[in-house]
Design an enzyme around this catalytic site. Structure first.
Site, PDB file in Angstrom:
ATOM      1  N   ASP A 104      13.403   2.038   2.720  1.00 41.28           N
ATOM      2  CA  ASP A 104      14.316   2.453   1.657  1.00 41.28           C
ATOM      3  C   ASP A 104      13.468   2.739   0.410  1.00 41.28           C
ATOM      4  O   ASP A 104      12.903   3.816   0.274  1.00 41.28           O
ATOM      5  CB  ASP A 104      15.321   1.316   1.457  1.00 41.28           C
ATOM      6  CG  ASP A 104      16.414   1.615   0.463  1.00 41.28           C
ATOM      7  OD1 ASP A 104      17.111   2.612   0.647  1.00 41.28           O
ATOM      8  OD2 ASP A 104      16.574   0.836  -0.502  1.00 41.28           O
ATOM      9  N   LEU A 154      23.383   1.695   5.692  1.00 41.10           N
ATOM     10  CA  LEU A 154      23.561   1.691   7.149  1.00 41.10           C
ATOM     11  C   LEU A 154      23.722   0.283   7.708  1.00 41.10           C
ATOM     12  O   LEU A 154      23.170  -0.665   7.158  1.00 41.10           O
ATOM     13  CB  LEU A 154      22.343   2.325   7.831  1.00 41.10           C
ATOM     14  CG  LEU A 154      21.863   3.689   7.354  1.00 41.10           C
ATOM     15  CD1 LEU A 154      20.684   4.154   8.204  1.00 41.10           C
ATOM     16  CD2 LEU A 154      22.975   4.712   7.387  1.00 41.10           C
TER      17      LEU A 154
HETATM   18  P1  5GP Z   1      12.706  -1.475   0.897  1.00 41.60           P
HETATM   19  O1  5GP Z   1      11.712  -2.533   0.565  1.00 41.60           O
HETATM   20  O2  5GP Z   1      12.109  -0.259   1.586  1.00 41.60           O
HETATM   21  O3  5GP Z   1      13.550  -1.092  -0.279  1.00 41.60           O
HETATM   22  O4  5GP Z   1      13.756  -2.113   1.850  1.00 41.60           O
HETATM   23  C1  5GP Z   1      13.480  -2.378   3.123  1.00 41.60           C
HETATM   24  C2  5GP Z   1      14.451  -3.395   3.668  1.00 41.60           C
HETATM   25  O5  5GP Z   1      15.721  -3.319   3.021  1.00 41.60           O
HETATM   26  C3  5GP Z   1      14.707  -3.102   5.115  1.00 41.60           C
HETATM   27  O6  5GP Z   1      13.827  -3.806   5.929  1.00 41.60           O
HETATM   28  C4  5GP Z   1      16.129  -3.541   5.306  1.00 41.60           C
HETATM   29  O7  5GP Z   1      16.139  -4.908   5.636  1.00 41.60           O
HETATM   30  C5  5GP Z   1      16.766  -3.372   3.938  1.00 41.60           C
HETATM   31  N1  5GP Z   1      17.546  -2.112   3.870  1.00 41.60           N
HETATM   32  C6  5GP Z   1      17.221  -0.965   3.232  1.00 41.60           C
HETATM   33  N2  5GP Z   1      18.169  -0.025   3.373  1.00 41.60           N
HETATM   34  C7  5GP Z   1      19.134  -0.587   4.139  1.00 41.60           C
HETATM   35  C8  5GP Z   1      20.381  -0.106   4.672  1.00 41.60           C
HETATM   36  O8  5GP Z   1      20.829   1.036   4.496  1.00 41.60           O
HETATM   37  N3  5GP Z   1      21.086  -1.007   5.412  1.00 41.60           N
HETATM   38  C9  5GP Z   1      20.661  -2.266   5.659  1.00 41.60           C
HETATM   39  N4  5GP Z   1      21.435  -3.031   6.405  1.00 41.60           N
HETATM   40  N5  5GP Z   1      19.485  -2.749   5.192  1.00 41.60           N
HETATM   41  C10 5GP Z   1      18.741  -1.917   4.442  1.00 41.60           C
END
Ligand code: 5GP
Ligand code: MG
Length: 176
Positions: A104, A154
């Site tokens: 994300d 999601l």
């Molecule tokens: P980042 O550090 O890239 O912002 O986030 C990564 C983590 O956030 C992922 O491993 C996941 O656990 C959570 N995450 C990010 N986007 C989503 C989403 O759309 N749905 C869910 N359920 N978890 C997300």
């Protein structure tokens, strides 16, 4: 439409579409690392389903280990990472592939990558099931990407909404 806790979600990718992408990623990984005995590092909790399918789609010697680092609370990335479970394998000189459910902001991957690089792996790649390119907040190269998605939230196939929905076989998106 399905309901998880208080929110409604609609199907985005079916079990079959996911299987096709997992098999594609497995053959890309085999082409790069098939003779290198790679070590997969799956990020708990979300990546457990994707990692299990990806591992079983590989037909060459490989290992898996797990880390747990959380940056999410409810439906928004907090940007703060908590390390809950560290890596128990020695990755020095190994060909490592991080396995993540979704990228994300990219912060989780960015920091994990930095940490693992300090242990001098022979190579370090990233495989993720889903990727939100528009949400990316840091420089990050993803080597194996199942699906590119919008910034909507999601659930399913390991992804949760406040702990629920991980057991759904398909991937769902929040219905506005
Ligand atoms: P980042 O550090 O890239 O912002 O986030 C990564 C983590 O956030 C992922 O491993 C996941 O656990 C959570 N995450 C990010 N986007 C989503 C989403 O759309 N749905 C869910 N359920 N978890 C997300
Ligand atoms: Mg995760």
């Amino acid at each position: 439409m399905i309901q998880v806790l208080d929110k409604k979600f609609r199907k985005l990718f079916s079990e079959n579409e996911i299987r096709i992408q997992v098999e594609r990623l497995a053959s890309e990984i085999k082409a790069d690392l098939g003779d290198k005995r790679p070590l997969f590092v799956a990020v708990l909790n979300g990546a457990f389903v994707f990692a299990a399918d990806l591992m079983r789609a590989l037909d060459f010697p490989c290992e898996i280990s797990f880390v747990k680092q959380r940056s999410y609370q409810g439906m928004e990335s907090s940007g703060k990472l908590t390390q809950v479970l560290g890596l128990d394998s020695d990755i020095k000189g190994r060909h490592v592939v991080i396995v993540e459910d979704i990228v994300d902001s990219g912060l989780t991957m960015y920091h994990l990558r930095e940490q693992l690089l300090q242990q001098q792996p022979a190579s370090l790649r990233i495989a993720c099931c889903t990727f939100k390119p528009e949400a990316l907040k840091c420089p990050l190269k993803l080597d194996y990407v199942g699906f590119e998605v919008s910034t909507l939230f999601l659930v399913g196939y390991g992804l949760d909404y406040d702990g629920f929905g991980r057991n759904l076989k398909d991937i769902y998106v929040l219905a506005e």
